[in-house]
Motif scaffolding. Sequence first.
Motif, PDB file in Angstrom:
ATOM      1  N   PRO A 172       0.702  -1.085   0.022  1.00 30.35           N
ATOM      2  CA  PRO A 172       0.194   0.133  -0.159  1.00 30.35           C
ATOM      3  C   PRO A 172       0.864   1.254  -0.052  1.00 30.35           C
ATOM      4  CG  PRO A 172      -0.556  -1.580   1.741  1.00 30.35           C
ATOM      5  CD  PRO A 172       0.689  -1.973   1.311  1.00 30.35           C
ATOM      6  N   PHE A 173       0.848   1.956  -1.157  1.00 26.17           N
ATOM      7  CA  PHE A 173       1.926   3.040  -1.189  1.00 26.17           C
ATOM      8  C   PHE A 173       1.805   4.101  -0.247  1.00 26.17           C
ATOM      9  CE2 PHE A 173       3.117   3.612  -5.957  1.00 26.17           C
ATOM     10  CZ  PHE A 173       4.259   2.852  -5.673  1.00 26.17           C
ATOM     11  N   ASN A 174       2.864   4.403   0.295  1.00 31.82           N
ATOM     12  CA  ASN A 174       3.388   5.281   1.477  1.00 31.82           C
ATOM     13  C   ASN A 174       3.688   6.647   1.185  1.00 31.82           C
ATOM     14  OD1 ASN A 174       4.137   6.533   3.889  1.00 31.82           O
ATOM     15  ND2 ASN A 174       5.545   5.038   4.362  1.00 31.82           N
ATOM     16  N   PHE A 175       2.704   7.535   0.956  1.00 28.65           N
ATOM     17  CA  PHE A 175       3.320   8.637   0.361  1.00 28.65           C
ATOM     18  C   PHE A 175       3.536   9.897   1.579  1.00 28.65           C
ATOM     19  CE2 PHE A 175       0.078   7.394  -2.678  1.00 28.65           C
ATOM     20  CZ  PHE A 175       0.817   7.094  -3.742  1.00 28.65           C
ATOM     21  N   GLN A 176       3.950   9.436   2.920  1.00 30.60           N
ATOM     22  CA  GLN A 176       4.171  10.586   3.858  1.00 30.60           C
ATOM     23  C   GLN A 176       5.320  11.530   3.664  1.00 30.60           C
ATOM     24  OE1 GLN A 176       3.101   8.917   8.141  1.00 30.60           O
ATOM     25  NE2 GLN A 176       3.683   7.136   6.896  1.00 30.60           N
ATOM     26  N   LEU A 177       6.232  10.865   2.863  1.00 27.81           N
ATOM     27  CA  LEU A 177       7.564  11.670   2.643  1.00 27.81           C
ATOM     28  C   LEU A 177       7.141  12.781   1.691  1.00 27.81           C
ATOM     29  CD1 LEU A 177      10.478   9.237   2.497  1.00 27.81           C
ATOM     30  CD2 LEU A 177       9.727  10.595   4.316  1.00 27.81           C
ATOM     31  N   GLY A 217       9.412  11.262  13.512  1.00 28.95           N
ATOM     32  CA  GLY A 217       8.141  10.788  13.848  1.00 28.95           C
ATOM     33  C   GLY A 217       7.421  10.238  13.059  1.00 28.95           C
ATOM     34  N   ILE A 218       7.362  10.404  11.711  1.00 26.96           N
ATOM     35  CA  ILE A 218       6.778   9.520  10.488  1.00 26.96           C
ATOM     36  C   ILE A 218       7.229   8.200  10.570  1.00 26.96           C
ATOM     37  CG2 ILE A 218       6.552   9.425   8.208  1.00 26.96           C
ATOM     38  CD1 ILE A 218       6.194  12.509   7.962  1.00 26.96           C
ATOM     39  N   ILE A 219       8.621   8.150  10.565  1.00 25.95           N
ATOM     40  CA  ILE A 219       9.343   6.625  10.324  1.00 25.95           C
ATOM     41  C   ILE A 219       8.975   6.017  11.459  1.00 25.95           C
ATOM     42  CG2 ILE A 219      11.394   5.800  10.364  1.00 25.95           C
ATOM     43  CD1 ILE A 219      12.496   8.493   8.921  1.00 25.95           C
ATOM     44  N   THR A 226      17.870   4.490   1.937  1.00 26.37           N
ATOM     45  CA  THR A 226      18.465   3.781   3.148  1.00 26.37           C
ATOM     46  C   THR A 226      17.231   3.497   4.317  1.00 26.37           C
ATOM     47  OG1 THR A 226      18.846   5.977   4.244  1.00 26.37           O
ATOM     48  CG2 THR A 226      20.689   4.587   2.876  1.00 26.37           C
ATOM     49  N   LEU A 227      16.321   3.863   4.117  1.00 26.87           N
ATOM     50  CA  LEU A 227      14.957   3.545   4.882  1.00 26.87           C
ATOM     51  C   LEU A 227      14.769   1.876   4.802  1.00 26.87           C
ATOM     52  CD1 LEU A 227      12.778   6.513   4.979  1.00 26.87           C
ATOM     53  CD2 LEU A 227      13.895   5.694   6.825  1.00 26.87           C
ATOM     54  N   ARG A 228      14.188   1.381   5.757  1.00 25.27           N
ATOM     55  CA  ARG A 228      13.974  -0.071   5.334  1.00 25.27           C
ATOM     56  C   ARG A 228      12.510  -0.005   4.585  1.00 25.27           C
ATOM     57  NH1 ARG A 228      10.795  -4.520   7.762  1.00 25.27           N
ATOM     58  NH2 ARG A 228       9.539  -3.140   9.041  1.00 25.27           N
ATOM     59  N   ILE A 264      15.560  -1.649  11.424  1.00 21.87           N
ATOM     60  CA  ILE A 264      15.586   0.097  11.700  1.00 21.87           C
ATOM     61  C   ILE A 264      15.310   0.154  13.072  1.00 21.87           C
ATOM     62  CG2 ILE A 264      13.435   0.409  10.810  1.00 21.87           C
ATOM     63  CD1 ILE A 264      14.601   3.154   9.543  1.00 21.87           C
ATOM     64  N   ASP A 265      16.154   0.876  13.559  1.00 21.95           N
ATOM     65  CA  ASP A 265      15.800   1.477  14.968  1.00 21.95           C
ATOM     66  C   ASP A 265      16.868   2.766  15.220  1.00 21.95           C
ATOM     67  OD1 ASP A 265      18.439   0.645  15.608  1.00 21.95           O
ATOM     68  OD2 ASP A 265      17.827  -1.112  16.933  1.00 21.95           O
ATOM     69  N   GLY A 266      16.538   3.426  16.417  1.00 23.70           N
ATOM     70  CA  GLY A 266      17.128   4.307  17.026  1.00 23.70           C
ATOM     71  C   GLY A 266      16.852   5.791  16.053  1.00 23.70           C
ATOM     72  N   VAL A 267      15.707   5.773  15.340  1.00 21.11           N
ATOM     73  CA  VAL A 267      15.321   6.753  14.800  1.00 21.11           C
ATOM     74  C   VAL A 267      15.170   8.078  15.461  1.00 21.11           C
ATOM     75  CG1 VAL A 267      13.681   7.774  12.975  1.00 21.11           C
ATOM     76  CG2 VAL A 267      14.066   5.345  13.169  1.00 21.11           C
ATOM     77  N   ALA A 268      15.696   9.034  15.490  1.00 25.28           N
ATOM     78  CA  ALA A 268      15.967  10.386  16.395  1.00 25.28           C
ATOM     79  C   ALA A 268      16.150  11.426  15.463  1.00 25.28           C
ATOM     80  CB  ALA A 268      16.884  10.187  17.373  1.00 25.28           C
ATOM     81  N   ALA A 269      15.771  12.886  16.174  1.00 26.90           N
ATOM     82  CA  ALA A 269      15.947  13.905  15.668  1.00 26.90           C
ATOM     83  C   ALA A 269      16.996  14.846  16.604  1.00 26.90           C
ATOM     84  CB  ALA A 269      14.827  14.833  15.285  1.00 26.90           C
TER      85      ALA A 269
END
Length: 524
Positions: free
Chosen positions: A286-291, A303-305, A348-350, A452-457
């Motif tokens: 299901p296409f993910n268009f959030q970016l 947050g999106i990821i 590089t995203l999963r 994927i983990d450790g997603v942070a800003a």
Amino acid sequence: MDDLLWWQRGVIYQVYPRSFQDSDGDGVGDLAGIAQRLDHLVSLGVDALWLSPIQPSPMADFGYDVADYRDVDPIFGSLAEFDALVAEAHRRGLRVILDFVPNHSSDQHPWFLDSRSGRNSAKRDWYIWRDPAPGGGPPTNWLSHFGGSAWEWDAASGQYYLHSFLKQQPDLNWRNPAVRGAMEDVLRFWLDRGVDGFRIDVIWLLIKDDKFRDNPANPDWREGGNPRDRLLDLYGGDRPEVHEVIAGLRRVIDAYDDRLMIGEIYLPVQRLVAYYGEGGGGAHLPFNFQLITAPWNAGTLAGIIRDYEAALPPGGWPNWVLGNHDQPRIASRVGPAQARVAAVLLLTLRGTPTLYYGDEIGMLDVPVPPDRVRDPAERNQPGLGLGRDPQRSPMLWDTTRNAGFSSGEPWLPLGATPSVAEREAEPDSILQLYRRLIALRRADPVLRGGAIDGVAAEGSVLRFRRSLGEQQRWVVLNLGQEPAGVTLPAAALVFSTLPGRATGPVGGRFELRGHEAVILRGDA
């Protein structure tokens, strides 16, 4: 990693056929032209070619109004040329994905002409016809995605028909088993010709509310916004029964080996993930268009990821999209410098990434003067900036006449972005960046399929980790123009978006340049 399917390992590349390559000088791209440019896709390193609609059409919505689901429009070529394109793509190791437009047909399709012939037509119930509201006028307050009412009056039969888009695009009645059977046969027609999968247009709209209730007002809508958004579209789509329909389409596709089903879905993430289906019986992707629609800052993207990964059902494979034929180009949204950073994020995203033709050379939206506007979304609602012509401009191949796209007058104006040939000559161009990234992803099982983990800003910096067993990769992206420091574990830098960065060991405090993204390799 050996268990990953081709569409999980690979990169999908969308071609808008009208704008990729014209072979016959009429100013419109075609199948023979696409075949001439397949080596570009091979050199880029992508795995699959997705074609926007090529079926016969009056072109009221440039192919999204299909008049014959089992043929090719003469402007693009013939079935023989389509077969030749598939053969040439397969010979190069490329898969071919077709657009399938099942929500609506053209009003010139024989099915609709029959349906419109009278209330006693055998195909009357193939489309959605309703009597006027008790006080007269349209049966509901539903709005078209292209402006105005979604209902069109047919004086001859004294009823309205539903069109979620243009009035020339009547909606099919997917509650009718005969419609489902006919459309499933369409899929088989193309699958038998060697198609590797389908991107299914507006899949969430296939079933409408059976009670035909009015949509409620949107309390967040403000004057000056898109008029369609003044109502909350609760009843024109995303109905629970749609998943049974999608499961039926998936069964047809699964009867063929190694095929892919993508669903176009513009819904919030919690609703989007429902389209994987119970037990994986929905769309593979299901296409993910959030970016595409997100504000370009590290906190929002982190947050999106995280939210998307957390929402995925068991076994659901993620996917990410940066650009397509309906949205402004990435380089126009975030700027040419950040377009390089965005390429790293996408690749590089999963999950499975999808590229839009021209993004690999940093193509920008092209201004279209009023007398050259072609898109009905703009023509029907001028001044709202809804037109999609700017991101559908012809591909820029070289510095010859019309950028090598056509010997005739192109159907849309050309842009001024450096061409493929010019980018080829630049060792650090965005084209070379895409090639390096795709090659790195192809060679690295961690980037292809690791966790994927450790997603942070951290301020303007977005960071995350990919891991597979003891292997780890860190991806660190500066979404700002100023330098930014981050603390990193001991690792080896293997990639940077900017020239002059030495590869090798790093650790501790690390200074990113403005508009720089890096990839590092390490072990747990």
